[in-house]
Design an enzyme around this catalytic site. Structure first.
Site, mmCIF file in Angstrom:
data_model
loop_
_atom_site.group_PDB
_atom_site.id
_atom_site.type_symbol
_atom_site.label_atom_id
_atom_site.label_comp_id
_atom_site.label_asym_id
_atom_site.label_seq_id
_atom_site.Cartn_x
_atom_site.Cartn_y
_atom_site.Cartn_z
ATOM 1 N N ASP A 102 65.847 -11.724 85.522
ATOM 2 C CA ASP A 102 65.109 -12.506 86.519
ATOM 3 C C ASP A 102 65.103 -14.001 86.167
ATOM 4 O O ASP A 102 64.830 -14.841 87.022
ATOM 5 C CB ASP A 102 63.639 -12.051 86.532
ATOM 6 C CG ASP A 102 63.267 -11.252 87.768
ATOM 7 O OD1 ASP A 102 63.924 -11.417 88.806
ATOM 8 O OD2 ASP A 102 62.294 -10.481 87.675
ATOM 9 N N LYS A 156 66.678 -2.751 95.400
ATOM 10 C CA LYS A 156 67.330 -3.173 94.147
ATOM 11 C C LYS A 156 68.002 -1.968 93.476
ATOM 12 O O LYS A 156 69.131 -2.063 92.996
ATOM 13 C CB LYS A 156 66.296 -3.793 93.189
ATOM 14 C CG LYS A 156 65.916 -5.223 93.565
ATOM 15 C CD LYS A 156 64.704 -5.730 92.806
ATOM 16 C CE LYS A 156 64.267 -7.095 93.332
ATOM 17 N NZ LYS A 156 62.971 -7.539 92.816
ATOM 18 N N GLN A 212 58.562 -6.131 88.534
ATOM 19 C CA GLN A 212 58.333 -6.620 89.898
ATOM 20 C C GLN A 212 56.989 -7.352 89.983
ATOM 21 O O GLN A 212 55.968 -6.846 89.531
ATOM 22 C CB GLN A 212 58.369 -5.431 90.872
ATOM 23 C CG GLN A 212 58.270 -5.809 92.331
ATOM 24 C CD GLN A 212 59.483 -6.574 92.861
ATOM 25 O OE1 GLN A 212 60.584 -6.473 92.325
ATOM 26 N NE2 GLN A 212 59.283 -7.352 93.902
#
Ligand code: GUN
Length: 283
Positions: A121, A54, A98
């Site tokens: 997200d 990422k 995460q």
């Protein structure tokens, strides 16, 4: 006739190039590049790989990548303080914590603490609600990528019968909302669904997100259907999806491979969401 193999890698590269052009235009206009903060707690090797890729993709798109790595024993309060600082930082447009977090951390509290307008997200309940009610917000990256691939295959999604196998907050539920927004007739199937085979067999579109390697086989698929395989299962024979690719590809009209299908789209959509966030924040 063999299925068309949907090239998610190529589609993701196109989206990433488009995002990079958008970043350049925003920088020319405002003098500032978007910033994405990624928070990793602990040493989980798979998570570390995701976070590294990422960060690399973020930099390649011309954005600023901020990585915050914290030890596995980090407590909820420390994480909440970090999220509050990132929420308040004007250089940060997107915040991604995460998952999974270590078991002792209150993951729900951490996700709730993220400013919904920096939640690239799309996991915050405010964004889930926005998606469910058709209001603008952040859409979770994996289902967003799946819909982009589906739009490439189908000029018209309206009226098609779609089955989503899996009901997670990250993939199954938002995927169902997105397909509904495209005017598909949507069935959400899961581990307690009766006669799953028959449900899948009726569908024009099958989205598999169950985490069971090769569970959906060719004889489950309606001839000509489009199959989107979200599964990423590490097995002794390498990465495999939730769909048994060889048998399904012999029946489907179009199908995503694993790897090289949905996976690359997830990161590309994360970059796209981060650019959208920066644009909304631009003066
Ligand atoms: N863990 C696995 N996939 C994801 C993702 O898309 N977002 C976050 N935050 N964690 C993940």
């Amino acid at each position: 006739m063999a299925a068309t193999i949907i090239d998610g890698k190529a589609r993701a590269l196109r989206l990433r190039a488009e995002v990079a052009r958008g970043v350049e235009a925003l920088r020319a206009e405002t003098g500032r590049a978007p910033g994405l903060a990624v928070v990793l707690v602990g040493e989980d090797p798979a998570s570390a790989v995701y976070v590294r890729s990422k960060g690399k993709a973020t930099r390649e798109a011309g954005m600023n990548s901020v990585e915050r790595r914290l030890p596995a024993e980090t407590d909820t309060a420390t994480l909440l303080a970090l999220v509050a600082a990132l929420n308040a930082d004007p250089a940060i447009d997107g915040i991604l914590v995460q998952l999974p977090l270590p078991a002792h951390v209150d993951a729900a509290a951490v996700l709730l603490a993220i400013d919904p307008d920096k939640d690239v997200d799309g996991f915050h309940p405010v964004n889930a609600g926005r998606l469910a009610t058709g209001m603008p917000g952040f859409v979770p990256c994996t289902p967003l990528g799946c819909v982009m691939l589906l739009r490439d295959v189908h000029a018209h999604l309206a009226g098609l019968d779609a089955v989503v196998v899996g009901r997670s907050n990250i993939v199954g539920k938002p995927m169902a909302q997105l397909l509904l927004a495209e005017s598909c007739t949507v069935t959400v199937a899961h581990s307690r669904t009766r006669d799953l085979f028959a449900r899948v067999r009726e569908a024009d579109i099958v989205v598999a997100a169950v985490g069971i390697p090769g569970m959906i086989r060719g004889d489950w698929i309606k001839p000509g259907a489009t199959v989107i395989d979200v599964g990423i299962n590490r097995t002794d024979s390498g990465l495999v999806g939730d769909v048994d690719f060889a048998s399904a590809a012999a029946v489907a009209g179009a199908i995503t491979p694993v790897p090289g299908g949905v996976g690359p789209m997830t990161i590309a959509c994360l970059l796209s969401n981060t650019l959208d966030s920066a644009r909304r924040r631009a003066p």
